[in-house]
Design an enzyme around this catalytic site. Sequence first.
Site, PDB file in Angstrom:
ATOM      1  N   ASP A 112       0.831  -1.195   0.000  1.00  0.00           N
ATOM      2  CA  ASP A 112       0.000   0.000   0.000  1.00  0.00           C
ATOM      3  C   ASP A 112       0.873   1.257   0.000  1.00  0.00           C
ATOM      4  O   ASP A 112       0.615   2.219  -0.730  1.00  0.00           O
ATOM      5  CB  ASP A 112      -0.903  -0.036   1.234  1.00  0.00           C
ATOM      6  CG  ASP A 112      -1.686   1.247   1.434  1.00  0.00           C
ATOM      7  OD1 ASP A 112      -2.632   1.470   0.660  1.00  0.00           O
ATOM      8  OD2 ASP A 112      -1.337   2.021   2.341  1.00  0.00           O
ATOM      9  N   GLU A 154      -2.470  -5.402  -3.287  1.00  0.00           N
ATOM     10  CA  GLU A 154      -1.484  -4.548  -2.620  1.00  0.00           C
ATOM     11  C   GLU A 154      -0.329  -5.374  -2.060  1.00  0.00           C
ATOM     12  O   GLU A 154       0.833  -4.978  -2.143  1.00  0.00           O
ATOM     13  CB  GLU A 154      -2.145  -3.743  -1.500  1.00  0.00           C
ATOM     14  CG  GLU A 154      -3.118  -2.702  -2.032  1.00  0.00           C
ATOM     15  CD  GLU A 154      -3.716  -1.831  -0.938  1.00  0.00           C
ATOM     16  OE1 GLU A 154      -4.234  -0.761  -1.260  1.00  0.00           O
ATOM     17  OE2 GLU A 154      -3.680  -2.242   0.247  1.00  0.00           O
TER      18      GLU A 154
END
Lengths: 245, 245
Positions: free
Chosen positions: A69, A139
């Site tokens: 992320d 992610e």
Amino acid sequence: MSIATWFSDRVRRLSAEDAAFVAAIKQITGGIPHNISLYRLALRHSSTSSGKEVTLGLNNNERLEFLGDAILGAIVGEYLFKKYPLKDEGFLTEVRSRIVNRESMSVLAGKIGIPKIMDFNTRQKGALYNKSMHGDAMEALIGAVYLDKGYRFCQSFIINKLIGEHINLTDLLATEGNPKSRLIEWAQRHGGSITFEVVSESGRDHHKEFAIQVVYNAKVIGTGKGMSKKKAEQEAAANALQAMI
Amino acid sequence: MSIATWFSDRVRRLSAEDAAFVAAIKQITGGIPHNISLYRLALRHSSTSSGKEVTLGLNNNERLEFLGDAILGAIVGEYLFKKYPLKDEGFLTEVRSRIVNRESMSVLAGKIGIPKIMDFNTRQKGALYNKSMHGDAMEALIGAVYLDKGYRFCQSFIINKLIGEHINLTDLLATEGNPKSRLIEWAQRHGGSITFEVVSESGRDHHKEFAIQVVYNAKVIGTGKGMSKKKAEQEAAANALQAMI
């Protein structure tokens, strides 16, 4: 030995399951994985863990999701910063959030085939998978690619493969879409009403700061701050969207 | 020609003002700036802009702040990911937010001397500066260092100079400090009361998701989601802290 020979030779020495997995990762990322276990970890949802593992969160993709992320935000941020030299930070923040938001990541995960290899790699075959798991794995995969192949490769993977092949920036920019208008549309679809209220106002002249709260059906669903009411409203709406959708 | 000679030669050809600025940047970052204007831009608060510039936000540090914030998050994220291999993503998120939060960045900006060169470089000498401006400039400076010197240099600047010299991780970890307890302490200092309310609960068994709102003196000041009430509360508290402090 050519890379192709080296690759096929290496694949021959893997189990059939590993070979299929390596081929799938190569297909997705464009690179031959060095550390296969990193990618397996990226695709391992927390529902596969049990007991102490759950507490530690070490045998599932949550740590890699944290890393991915962060890397994704930086790489997409830089990409947009350079692509739009005449746009302000509000535009950059908004466009980035449209690219990297949970829903968008889940759609992307679907497009590149993550659900298939997540199932393949999951002990609980019958478990209930939802879209956010795929986005989270997307992610985490970025985190794995970063650790396994480095910053430049990961940058190219995100910009050329993910954004380049799957995200149409022109369409994305053309859609009506600042957070405030998206939130209002969302509320209308759900038959509710949205209001923005000023919570506080501080500072003076050109140094004012406004705090705004978004109220949906008499519940506050987000707050935001900014040097103008407009900016504070957009931030509050963005936070509300993140919390509600 | 040695680097030292090249540097002093280059400085000689700069105006006295530029030379002092270059020396200050070298002192802060450990590197000789190539593109001085990037660093000047990083230290230019929006209060120095006027008219159309304000609308575009191009002649102040807001775009660089966007970039620096993203780079900082990624670099600190990776640093913590590798430094604490046995800690879960909740710990990593919390520790990172304690390092990179607005207040911490402003303190750091003060320690490395940003307020001094911001004043030096600002047309409105008498303008009211607040701490958040210094923290914003700190992030913008990181953006400038990244663009001017690249990822590796910026990584070393953040890890070795900023964190290494100014942030005591042991102290930072020792302080009582999950977002929920920090928010409660904050409310007590301000004489208010904090409650956490479940807004919604969805999914079943191991796939539940909770939405929590934080209420401060009858106003919702933050919301959060998570697979447990505890996680959702921490996220809501973190959002509330960001919005309120």
